[in-house]
Design a protein around this motif. Structure first.
Motif, PDB file in Angstrom:
ATOM      1  N   LEU A   4     -12.461  63.686-123.385  1.00 36.33           N
ATOM      2  CA  LEU A   4     -13.527  62.823-122.876  1.00 36.33           C
ATOM      3  C   LEU A   4     -13.279  62.507-121.395  1.00 36.33           C
ATOM      4  O   LEU A   4     -14.188  62.586-120.565  1.00 36.33           O
ATOM      5  N   ARG A   5     -12.029  62.192-121.059  1.00 35.65           N
ATOM      6  CA  ARG A   5     -11.702  61.857-119.666  1.00 35.65           C
ATOM      7  C   ARG A   5     -11.922  63.056-118.743  1.00 35.65           C
ATOM      8  O   ARG A   5     -12.385  62.896-117.613  1.00 35.65           O
ATOM      9  N   GLU A   6     -11.571  64.255-119.226  1.00 32.19           N
ATOM     10  CA  GLU A   6     -11.779  65.470-118.414  1.00 32.19           C
ATOM     11  C   GLU A   6     -13.244  65.620-118.023  1.00 32.19           C
ATOM     12  O   GLU A   6     -13.582  65.853-116.860  1.00 32.19           O
ATOM     13  N   LYS A   7     -14.129  65.499-119.020  1.00 34.91           N
ATOM     14  CA  LYS A   7     -15.569  65.664-118.770  1.00 34.91           C
ATOM     15  C   LYS A   7     -16.073  64.535-117.866  1.00 34.91           C
ATOM     16  O   LYS A   7     -16.872  64.755-116.955  1.00 34.91           O
ATOM     17  N   ARG A   8     -15.622  63.308-118.153  1.00 33.91           N
ATOM     18  CA  ARG A   8     -16.053  62.156-117.347  1.00 33.91           C
ATOM     19  C   ARG A   8     -15.605  62.339-115.895  1.00 33.91           C
ATOM     20  O   ARG A   8     -16.386  62.112-114.953  1.00 33.91           O
ATOM     21  N   ASN A   9     -14.381  62.756-115.706  1.00 34.48           N
ATOM     22  CA  ASN A   9     -13.870  62.943-114.341  1.00 34.48           C
ATOM     23  C   ASN A   9     -14.638  64.030-113.591  1.00 34.48           C
ATOM     24  O   ASN A   9     -14.855  63.932-112.382  1.00 34.48           O
ATOM     25  N   ALA A  10     -15.064  65.067-114.326  1.00 35.35           N
ATOM     26  CA  ALA A  10     -15.846  66.128-113.687  1.00 35.35           C
ATOM     27  C   ALA A  10     -17.192  65.575-113.230  1.00 35.35           C
ATOM     28  O   ALA A  10     -17.678  65.903-112.142  1.00 35.35           O
ATOM     29  N   LEU A  11     -17.816  64.712-114.044  1.00 37.89           N
ATOM     30  CA  LEU A  11     -19.098  64.116-113.660  1.00 37.89           C
ATOM     31  C   LEU A  11     -18.921  63.180-112.461  1.00 37.89           C
ATOM     32  O   LEU A  11     -19.756  63.164-111.548  1.00 37.89           O
ATOM     33  N   LEU A  12     -17.849  62.415-112.442  1.00 39.59           N
ATOM     34  CA  LEU A  12     -17.586  61.535-111.296  1.00 39.59           C
ATOM     35  C   LEU A  12     -17.366  62.356-110.022  1.00 39.59           C
ATOM     36  O   LEU A  12     -17.879  62.003-108.951  1.00 39.59           O
ATOM     37  N   LYS A  28     -19.834  58.565-133.088  1.00 45.24           N
ATOM     38  CA  LYS A  28     -21.256  58.379-133.377  1.00 45.24           C
ATOM     39  C   LYS A  28     -21.941  57.685-132.198  1.00 45.24           C
ATOM     40  O   LYS A  28     -21.454  56.663-131.695  1.00 45.24           O
ATOM     41  N   GLY A  29     -23.062  58.228-131.750  1.00 44.19           N
ATOM     42  CA  GLY A  29     -23.833  57.621-130.664  1.00 44.19           C
ATOM     43  C   GLY A  29     -23.328  57.948-129.277  1.00 44.19           C
ATOM     44  O   GLY A  29     -23.893  57.477-128.273  1.00 44.19           O
ATOM     45  N   PHE A  30     -22.286  58.783-129.175  1.00 45.27           N
ATOM     46  CA  PHE A  30     -21.729  59.069-127.859  1.00 45.27           C
ATOM     47  C   PHE A  30     -22.723  59.848-126.994  1.00 45.27           C
ATOM     48  O   PHE A  30     -23.364  60.799-127.440  1.00 45.27           O
ATOM     49  N   ALA A  31     -22.849  59.413-125.743  1.00 45.92           N
ATOM     50  CA  ALA A  31     -23.596  60.174-124.725  1.00 45.92           C
ATOM     51  C   ALA A  31     -23.130  59.692-123.360  1.00 45.92           C
ATOM     52  O   ALA A  31     -22.864  58.493-123.182  1.00 45.92           O
ATOM     53  N   PHE A  32     -23.008  60.610-122.419  1.00 41.00           N
ATOM     54  CA  PHE A  32     -22.704  60.189-121.059  1.00 41.00           C
ATOM     55  C   PHE A  32     -23.951  59.516-120.473  1.00 41.00           C
ATOM     56  O   PHE A  32     -25.085  59.854-120.851  1.00 41.00           O
ATOM     57  N   PRO A  33     -23.787  58.556-119.534  1.00 42.67           N
ATOM     58  CA  PRO A  33     -24.961  57.937-118.907  1.00 42.67           C
ATOM     59  C   PRO A  33     -25.803  58.973-118.175  1.00 42.67           C
ATOM     60  O   PRO A  33     -25.281  59.968-117.683  1.00 42.67           O
ATOM     61  N   GLU A  34     -27.108  58.725-118.135  1.00 39.75           N
ATOM     62  CA  GLU A  34     -27.990  59.675-117.452  1.00 39.75           C
ATOM     63  C   GLU A  34     -27.967  59.452-115.955  1.00 39.75           C
ATOM     64  O   GLU A  34     -27.915  58.310-115.484  1.00 39.75           O
ATOM     65  N   SER A  40     -12.020  70.506-115.690  1.00 46.26           N
ATOM     66  CA  SER A  40     -10.855  71.387-115.624  1.00 46.26           C
ATOM     67  C   SER A  40      -9.660  70.673-116.219  1.00 46.26           C
ATOM     68  O   SER A  40      -9.600  69.449-116.260  1.00 46.26           O
ATOM     69  N   GLY A  41      -8.756  71.440-116.682  1.00 42.22           N
ATOM     70  CA  GLY A  41      -7.558  70.876-117.279  1.00 42.22           C
ATOM     71  C   GLY A  41      -6.343  71.687-116.916  1.00 42.22           C
ATOM     72  O   GLY A  41      -6.445  72.854-116.524  1.00 42.22           O
ATOM     73  N   HIS A  42      -5.222  71.064-117.012  1.00 43.40           N
ATOM     74  CA  HIS A  42      -3.965  71.713-116.685  1.00 43.40           C
ATOM     75  C   HIS A  42      -2.997  71.346-117.800  1.00 43.40           C
ATOM     76  O   HIS A  42      -2.759  70.162-118.038  1.00 43.40           O
ATOM     77  N   ILE A  43      -2.515  72.345-118.525  1.00 42.76           N
ATOM     78  CA  ILE A  43      -1.609  72.054-119.635  1.00 42.76           C
ATOM     79  C   ILE A  43      -0.258  72.667-119.303  1.00 42.76           C
ATOM     80  O   ILE A  43       0.006  73.838-119.599  1.00 42.76           O
ATOM     81  N   PRO A  44       0.602  71.877-118.643  1.00 41.70           N
ATOM     82  CA  PRO A  44       1.929  72.415-118.312  1.00 41.70           C
ATOM     83  C   PRO A  44       2.847  72.435-119.524  1.00 41.70           C
ATOM     84  O   PRO A  44       2.748  71.572-120.397  1.00 41.70           O
ATOM     85  N   HIS A  45       3.713  73.412-119.592  1.00 45.40           N
ATOM     86  CA  HIS A  45       4.681  73.514-120.691  1.00 45.40           C
ATOM     87  C   HIS A  45       6.082  73.586-120.087  1.00 45.40           C
ATOM     88  O   HIS A  45       6.355  74.471-119.282  1.00 45.40           O
TER      89      HIS A  45
END
Lengths: 115, 227
Positions: free
Chosen positions: A59-67, A105-111, B123-128
């Motif tokens: 979730l954070r990955e996608k959110r950070n990409a939108l930001l 349930k109900g998850f959506a990013f803000p428009e 994007s993601g980075h998965i270091p091992h």
């Protein structure tokens, strides 16, 4: 800690939780289903415990990409950011307060604001 | 069937240019060549991948899949190619673990990274660092499978993995993972195991292993060292 195997289905039960078998093929032989050992059941349990962490990271990955797509709006030489865009970006930052997974349930990013 | 020797004098010229087939000659084939078996090089130094085996797992029937005894000293490089599913019940990463000895999963020794990018700019980075597994697919959606194409280079005291996979995640975004890993474990690899990073049954797996006889020294190992 209890561990048992159903020899017919090869399903292992560890601490009252059932674990599917693994599928094993040796080169040149027919594949077979093999029950997980007690150690392998423990590993599966550990991975099951990590699902919420994994879901929150995604979730954070996608959110950070939108930001990141609107980061340019906050640069000093960019036009002044409208309140609608400010709210959009703040809602993105706050989304993890309400949701821990994109599968909730109900998850959506803000428009995105129009204009 | 036993081979039968035919006296050279008994071989008639064939219909093409009135020539006789001599097996130690060089040939330029202008037609299509169809082989029912495997193309093999008996002298090494061949870049032609030779099929070793394939493993097919039906979706949602097992929590992991293993192909045992597919690696040996015959080949120095392996190409693994096919479709690999993640967790059937939801999005997941997919892990690849070497088997050694009597097909026991390795418990450490992998160093490297997977980089993951998709069309939503995520994007993601998965270091091992000294992990038991390497991540070959990131964010594969449930019930689906990724295309995976990877090479494994067997070295004298190490193993290197380079590869890519294409995925379709749970949010309908498409992307790819590029990964590179090096293992500092010198124990000979015998096979591999595929699992998701989270618990549950796998989606479909249909993965093939090919061996390549690239030889750089007498031990059929790639040159180079991890140290």
């Amino acid at each position: 800690m209890s561990y048992s195997v159903d020899n017919k289905t090869k399903i292992a039960t560890y601490n009252s939780v059932e674990y599917s078998p693994k599928y094993v093929k040796k080169v040149g032989s027919e594949p077979t289903f093999v029950a997980l050992t007690e150690e392998e059941c423990k590993e599966e349990k550990k991975k099951a415990d990590e699902i919420p962490i994994y879901e929150l990271e995604r979730l954070r990955e996608k959110r950070n990409a939108l930001l990141a797509k609107t980061d340019w709006m906050s640069l000093p030489d960019a036009p002044k950011m409208s309140d609608a865009w400010k709210k959009y970006r703040q809602d993105l930052r706050d989304i993890t307060k309400t949701y821990k997974s994109m599968q909730d349930k109900g998850f959506a990013f803000p428009e995105e604001p129009k204009g | 069937m036993a081979l039968t020797k035919v006296n050279t004098g008994g071989i008639a010229a064939d219909a093409v240019d009135n020539t006789i087939l001599k097996l130690d000659d060089n040939f330029d084939f202008t037609g299509s060549n169809t082989f029912s078996g495997v193309t093999r090089s008996s002298v090494g130094q061949s870049i032609v991948p030779e099929f070793i085996d394939n493993v097919f797992l039906a979706s949602n029937t097992a929590s992991s899949v293993e192909l045992q005894n597919c690696f040996s000293t015959t080949y120095s490089v392996y190409r693994l190619i096919g479709i690999v599913g993640g967790r059937f019940a939801g999005q997941s990463n997919v892990r690849f673990t070497f088997l050694t000895g009597t097909n026991t999963a390795e418990t450490s020794g992998q160093f490297g990274t997977s980089r993951i990018h998709d069309d939503s700019s995520a994007s993601g980075h998965i270091p091992h660092v000294d992990t038991s597994f390497v991540t070959i697919i990131g964010n594969q959606a449930s019930t689906g499978a990724s295309i995976v194409d990877m090479h494994i280079y067997m070295q004298s005291a190490a193993t290197q993995i380079l590869g890519m996979s294409g995925y379709h995640d749970q949010n309908s975004d498409r992307g790819f993972a590029a990964f590179g890993f090096k293992s500092n474990q010198s124990t000979a690899k015998t096979g591999f195991k595929i699992t998701a990073n989270v618990a549950g049954n796998l989606s479909v797996v249909n993965f093939s292993v090919y061996g390549i006889r690239i030889r750089q020294n007498a031990n059929s190992k790639m040159l180079g060292s991890y140290s």
